[in-house]
Design an enzyme around this catalytic site. Structure first.
Site, PDB file in Angstrom:
ATOM      1  N   LYS A 185     -10.986   5.007   2.296  1.00  0.00           N
ATOM      2  CA  LYS A 185     -10.404   4.089   1.042  1.00  0.00           C
ATOM      3  C   LYS A 185     -10.238   3.235   0.092  1.00  0.00           C
ATOM      4  O   LYS A 185     -11.309   2.249   0.501  1.00  0.00           O
ATOM      5  CB  LYS A 185      -8.483   3.618   1.874  1.00  0.00           C
ATOM      6  CG  LYS A 185      -7.692   2.308   1.097  1.00  0.00           C
ATOM      7  CD  LYS A 185      -6.958   1.783   1.912  1.00  0.00           C
ATOM      8  CE  LYS A 185      -5.842   2.171   2.285  1.00  0.00           C
ATOM      9  NZ  LYS A 185      -4.684   1.563   3.392  1.00  0.00           N
ATOM     10  N   TYR A 222     -12.680  27.691   0.201  1.00  0.00           N
ATOM     11  CA  TYR A 222     -12.836  26.270  -0.583  1.00  0.00           C
ATOM     12  C   TYR A 222     -11.653  26.251  -0.982  1.00  0.00           C
ATOM     13  O   TYR A 222     -11.132  24.896  -0.736  1.00  0.00           O
ATOM     14  CB  TYR A 222     -14.254  25.855  -0.563  1.00  0.00           C
ATOM     15  CG  TYR A 222     -14.496  26.435  -1.926  1.00  0.00           C
ATOM     16  CD1 TYR A 222     -14.132  25.820  -3.142  1.00  0.00           C
ATOM     17  CD2 TYR A 222     -15.282  27.750  -1.321  1.00  0.00           C
ATOM     18  CE1 TYR A 222     -15.095  26.730  -4.094  1.00  0.00           C
ATOM     19  CE2 TYR A 222     -16.100  27.426  -2.699  1.00  0.00           C
ATOM     20  CZ  TYR A 222     -15.754  26.835  -4.092  1.00  0.00           C
ATOM     21  OH  TYR A 222     -16.157  27.322  -5.167  1.00  0.00           O
ATOM     22  N   GLU A 238       0.767  -0.919  -0.236  1.00  0.00           N
ATOM     23  CA  GLU A 238      -0.129   0.207   0.240  1.00  0.00           C
ATOM     24  C   GLU A 238       1.117   0.987  -0.032  1.00  0.00           C
ATOM     25  O   GLU A 238       0.606   2.058  -0.604  1.00  0.00           O
ATOM     26  CB  GLU A 238      -0.917   0.185   1.272  1.00  0.00           C
ATOM     27  CG  GLU A 238      -2.041  -1.389   1.274  1.00  0.00           C
ATOM     28  CD  GLU A 238      -2.647  -1.414   3.215  1.00  0.00           C
ATOM     29  OE1 GLU A 238      -4.407  -0.166   2.578  1.00  0.00           O
ATOM     30  OE2 GLU A 238      -2.217  -1.614   3.488  1.00  0.00           O
ATOM     31  N   GLU A 293      -6.731   7.209  10.645  1.00  0.00           N
ATOM     32  CA  GLU A 293      -7.117   7.921  11.726  1.00  0.00           C
ATOM     33  C   GLU A 293      -5.964   9.133  11.400  1.00  0.00           C
ATOM     34  O   GLU A 293      -6.134   9.654  12.252  1.00  0.00           O
ATOM     35  CB  GLU A 293      -7.363   6.678  12.845  1.00  0.00           C
ATOM     36  CG  GLU A 293      -8.645   5.621  13.118  1.00  0.00           C
ATOM     37  CD  GLU A 293      -7.614   4.657  12.880  1.00  0.00           C
ATOM     38  OE1 GLU A 293      -7.288   4.357  11.187  1.00  0.00           O
ATOM     39  OE2 GLU A 293      -8.393   3.187  12.972  1.00  0.00           O
TER      40      GLU A 293
END
Length: 127
Positions: free
Chosen positions: A102, A57, A25, A76
């Site tokens: 993900k 934004y 990954e 996290e």
């Protein structure tokens, strides 16, 4: 008229990034989406129609992009960094909801994604 709550929202912004516990990954990366709901007082720009009175934004996107470019093992951790960076960049923010997903996670299941969601309060502002 009085605005009781107001938010700037970015929905499902897509990134290719290198977050994950597995070495593969971190090497090839994966696709992610980030959604934010940023609590901020929008009463002045609702009246003024002046971009200088609001939270831009496009700048918010750049803050998220910078954090997504830093590899981490845990979603996290990335979500926490995003929330902190938003509040550091925009001190007027009262809180941030961050959802980091993900897409196609490597867990042997056919699913749309695995997500974490954090609700962060800026304890430096008056809520």
């Amino acid at each position: 008229m009085r605005i009781s709550q107001s938010y700037i929202i970015l929905r499902e912004v897509r990134f290719h990034a290198f977050h994950g516990v597995m070495p593969q990954e971190r090497k090839v990366g994966a696709d992610f989406t980030v959604s934010l709901r940023v609590g901020v007082d929008l009463s002045l720009p609702a009246e003024s129609d002046d971009v200088a009175d609001t939270l831009n934004y496009a700048t918010l996107y750049e803050v998220v992009k910078q954090q997504m470019e830093i590899p981490s093992q845990l979603l996290e951790h990335v979500a926490g960094r995003i929330g902190k960076a938003v509040m550091d960049t925009f001190p007027q923010v009262t809180g941030v909801d961050v959802t980091l997903t993900k897409l196609n996670p490597p867990m042997g299941a056919d699913c749309a994604g695995a997500s974490v969601e954090l609700h962060l309060i800026n304890d430096k502002t008056k809520v």
